[in-house]
Design a protein around this motif. Structure first.
Motif, PDB file in Angstrom:
ATOM      1  N   VAL A  23       0.843  -1.198   0.000  1.00  0.00           N
ATOM      2  CA  VAL A  23       0.000   0.000   0.000  1.00  0.00           C
ATOM      3  C   VAL A  23       0.878   1.248   0.000  1.00  0.00           C
ATOM      4  N   ASP A  24       0.596   2.151  -0.925  1.00  0.00           N
ATOM      5  CA  ASP A  24       1.354   3.395  -1.041  1.00  0.00           C
ATOM      6  C   ASP A  24       0.659   4.487  -0.219  1.00  0.00           C
ATOM      7  N   ILE A  25       0.919   4.506   1.088  1.00  0.00           N
ATOM      8  CA  ILE A  25       0.290   5.499   1.955  1.00  0.00           C
ATOM      9  C   ILE A  25       0.775   6.899   1.613  1.00  0.00           C
ATOM     10  N   GLU A  26       2.041   7.044   1.293  1.00  0.00           N
ATOM     11  CA  GLU A  26       2.582   8.360   0.952  1.00  0.00           C
ATOM     12  C   GLU A  26       1.890   8.935  -0.286  1.00  0.00           C
ATOM     13  N   GLY A  27       1.639   8.081  -1.261  1.00  0.00           N
ATOM     14  CA  GLY A  27       0.927   8.535  -2.451  1.00  0.00           C
ATOM     15  C   GLY A  27      -0.499   8.952  -2.137  1.00  0.00           C
ATOM     16  N   LEU A  28      -1.156   8.192  -1.268  1.00  0.00           N
ATOM     17  CA  LEU A  28      -2.517   8.518  -0.870  1.00  0.00           C
ATOM     18  C   LEU A  28      -2.576   9.822  -0.087  1.00  0.00           C
ATOM     19  N   GLU A  29      -1.541  10.106   0.691  1.00  0.00           N
ATOM     20  CA  GLU A  29      -1.498  11.348   1.465  1.00  0.00           C
ATOM     21  C   GLU A  29      -1.514  12.576   0.569  1.00  0.00           C
ATOM     22  N   TRP A  63      -4.804   1.922   5.541  1.00  0.00           N
ATOM     23  CA  TRP A  63      -5.568   1.125   4.572  1.00  0.00           C
ATOM     24  C   TRP A  63      -6.057  -0.100   5.309  1.00  0.00           C
ATOM     25  N   ILE A  64      -7.338  -0.429   5.182  1.00  0.00           N
ATOM     26  CA  ILE A  64      -7.891  -1.617   5.825  1.00  0.00           C
ATOM     27  C   ILE A  64      -8.083  -2.716   4.789  1.00  0.00           C
ATOM     28  N   TYR A  65      -7.685  -3.923   5.165  1.00  0.00           N
ATOM     29  CA  TYR A  65      -7.865  -5.079   4.293  1.00  0.00           C
ATOM     30  C   TYR A  65      -8.408  -6.234   5.126  1.00  0.00           C
ATOM     31  N   MET A  66      -9.586  -6.718   4.746  1.00  0.00           N
ATOM     32  CA  MET A  66     -10.222  -7.844   5.434  1.00  0.00           C
ATOM     33  C   MET A  66     -10.468  -8.927   4.385  1.00  0.00           C
ATOM     34  N   PRO A  67      -9.546  -9.877   4.260  1.00  0.00           N
ATOM     35  CA  PRO A  67      -9.595 -10.857   3.170  1.00  0.00           C
ATOM     36  C   PRO A  67     -10.882 -11.649   3.070  1.00  0.00           C
ATOM     37  N   CYS A  68     -11.443 -12.103   4.192  1.00  0.00           N
ATOM     38  CA  CYS A  68     -12.602 -12.992   4.130  1.00  0.00           C
ATOM     39  C   CYS A  68     -13.816 -12.318   3.488  1.00  0.00           C
ATOM     40  N   LEU A  69     -13.874 -10.990   3.537  1.00  0.00           N
ATOM     41  CA  LEU A  69     -14.993 -10.258   2.938  1.00  0.00           C
ATOM     42  C   LEU A  69     -14.553  -9.387   1.767  1.00  0.00           C
ATOM     43  N   GLU A  70     -13.283  -9.470   1.408  1.00  0.00           N
ATOM     44  CA  GLU A  70     -12.713  -8.688   0.303  1.00  0.00           C
ATOM     45  C   GLU A  70     -12.950  -7.191   0.504  1.00  0.00           C
ATOM     46  N   ILE A  71     -12.814  -6.742   1.737  1.00  0.00           N
ATOM     47  CA  ILE A  71     -12.906  -5.319   2.055  1.00  0.00           C
ATOM     48  C   ILE A  71     -11.509  -4.724   1.938  1.00  0.00           C
ATOM     49  N   GLU A  94     -13.396 -18.983   9.673  1.00  0.00           N
ATOM     50  CA  GLU A  94     -12.365 -19.514   8.784  1.00  0.00           C
ATOM     51  C   GLU A  94     -11.210 -18.540   8.594  1.00  0.00           C
ATOM     52  N   ASN A  95     -11.507 -17.238   8.609  1.00  0.00           N
ATOM     53  CA  ASN A  95     -10.455 -16.233   8.447  1.00  0.00           C
ATOM     54  C   ASN A  95     -10.845 -14.979   9.230  1.00  0.00           C
ATOM     55  N   PRO A  96     -10.464 -14.910  10.508  1.00  0.00           N
ATOM     56  CA  PRO A  96     -10.929 -13.836  11.382  1.00  0.00           C
ATOM     57  C   PRO A  96     -10.071 -12.573  11.365  1.00  0.00           C
ATOM     58  N   TYR A  97      -9.156 -12.449  10.394  1.00  0.00           N
ATOM     59  CA  TYR A  97      -8.158 -11.384  10.474  1.00  0.00           C
ATOM     60  C   TYR A  97      -8.530 -10.112   9.701  1.00  0.00           C
ATOM     61  N   VAL A  98      -8.140  -9.002  10.296  1.00  0.00           N
ATOM     62  CA  VAL A  98      -8.261  -7.681   9.685  1.00  0.00           C
ATOM     63  C   VAL A  98      -6.872  -7.056   9.720  1.00  0.00           C
ATOM     64  N   TYR A  99      -6.431  -6.526   8.582  1.00  0.00           N
ATOM     65  CA  TYR A  99      -5.096  -5.942   8.484  1.00  0.00           C
ATOM     66  C   TYR A  99      -5.196  -4.430   8.309  1.00  0.00           C
ATOM     67  N   ILE A 100      -4.417  -3.711   9.109  1.00  0.00           N
ATOM     68  CA  ILE A 100      -4.384  -2.256   9.030  1.00  0.00           C
ATOM     69  C   ILE A 100      -2.981  -1.844   8.604  1.00  0.00           C
ATOM     70  N   TYR A 101      -2.892  -1.230   7.425  1.00  0.00           N
ATOM     71  CA  TYR A 101      -1.618  -0.781   6.878  1.00  0.00           C
ATOM     72  C   TYR A 101      -1.449   0.716   7.130  1.00  0.00           C
ATOM     73  N   THR A 102      -0.436   1.073   7.927  1.00  0.00           N
ATOM     74  CA  THR A 102      -0.093   2.472   8.131  1.00  0.00           C
ATOM     75  C   THR A 102       1.189   2.751   7.345  1.00  0.00           C
ATOM     76  N   ARG A 103       1.724   3.949   7.494  1.00  0.00           N
ATOM     77  CA  ARG A 103       2.932   4.298   6.747  1.00  0.00           C
ATOM     78  C   ARG A 103       4.096   3.363   7.096  1.00  0.00           C
ATOM     79  N   ASP A 104       4.250   3.029   8.380  1.00  0.00           N
ATOM     80  CA  ASP A 104       5.420   2.284   8.828  1.00  0.00           C
ATOM     81  C   ASP A 104       5.136   0.859   9.309  1.00  0.00           C
TER      82      ASP A 104
END
Length: 258
Positions: free
Chosen positions: A67-73, A82-90, A163-173
């Motif tokens: 994820v290009d957080i700097e570009g989004l800024e 950036w939030i990514y929740m694979p089981c629901l494709e969010i 089956e897949n309970p994970y939520v991923y939060i991508y920050t700059r670092d």
């Protein structure tokens, strides 16, 4: 007189119909605008094929997502993650509101749309290091934004979170991995939205969440170490009503962004 009343009634009915048509057209236009915007943002700034796969990396259990957080800024400095929740494709950018409901009907790029944005409330920590942080999003009928959260309690997909309970939060670092442990259908303003600033408030909040957990196959988890909690919230039921659906997750691990 009767004819005048009939004419007036007909005019009112026509006006209602015309207004309804205009509203439908406007809503469809706004939804298309938001869908195209987020599709473009996703393809430009969130590369699911960065390491050759959209699934979990064989090395560390984290998704192959860059994820290009700097570009989004550069587009919106209010972005926090950036939030990514694979089981629901969010997969969306997350902004932090500076005032209540700032992003309720405003897209990431600042355009008016009832789809709005996924946003942290004013009380949450922009670095996702608070004791209880929250992300809000609309329950869109087409499944966009947080519209897919309702699949968690759907009878047809009851095990999707198990089956897949994970939520991923991508920050700059840093990338944070959260694990879902409870969910509930509640109301706006309930204790599910508690502000948590100290250990006592944290313990009371966890007691509330576990007591109101509606996930029959929920994860058994103890919270002695008081990991950060992230709650995902959306509307439930009739549009404009007070019912809400909330998924509660805890910060399970993290890794630095290379």
């Amino acid at each position: 007189m009767k004819n005048k009343i009939r004419i007036a009634a007909a005019v009112v009915c026509l006006a209602v119909v015309v207004f309804g048509i205009i509203s439908v057209v406007k809503d469809k236009k706004e939804l298309t605008l938001a869908t195209n915007e987020y599709d473009n943002i996703r393809s430009t700034y969130a590369d699911l094929q960065a390491h050759g796969s959209a699934g979990d990396s064989e090395n560390d259990g984290y998704p192959d997502l860059a994820v290009d957080i700097e570009g989004l800024e550069k587009t919106n400095p209010d972005i926090t993650a950036w939030i990514y929740m694979p089981c629901l494709e969010i997969s969306y950018p997350v902004v932090k509101e500076k005032e209540i409901d700032e992003y309720l009907n405003k897209t990431f790029e600042g355009q008016e749309s009832y789809a709005g944005s996924l946003f942290e409330d004013v009380l949450s920590d922009e670095n996702f290091c608070g004791m209880h942080d929250m992300i809000f999003g609309h329950n869109m009928k087409d499944g966009s934004m947080f519209g897919k959260l309702k699949e968690v309690y759907s009878s047809k997909k009851a095990d999707i979170l198990k089956e897949n309970p994970y939520v991923y939060i991508y920050t700059r670092d840093t990338v944070y991995r959260y694990e879902a442990f409870a969910y509930e259908i509640t109301t706006a303003g309930s204790d599910a939205y508690s502000e948590v600033n100290d250990n006592d408030e944290y313990d009371r909040f966890i007691d509330y969440v576990l007591s109101n957990n509606q996930w029959g196959s929920g994860k058994e988890k103890t919270f002695e170490n008081r990991p950060s909690i992230l709650s995902l919230s959306t509307c439930s039921g009739v549009t404009g009503g007070k019912k809400r659906f909330v998924i509660h997750t805890f910060k399970e691990s993290q890794k630095e962004v290379r």
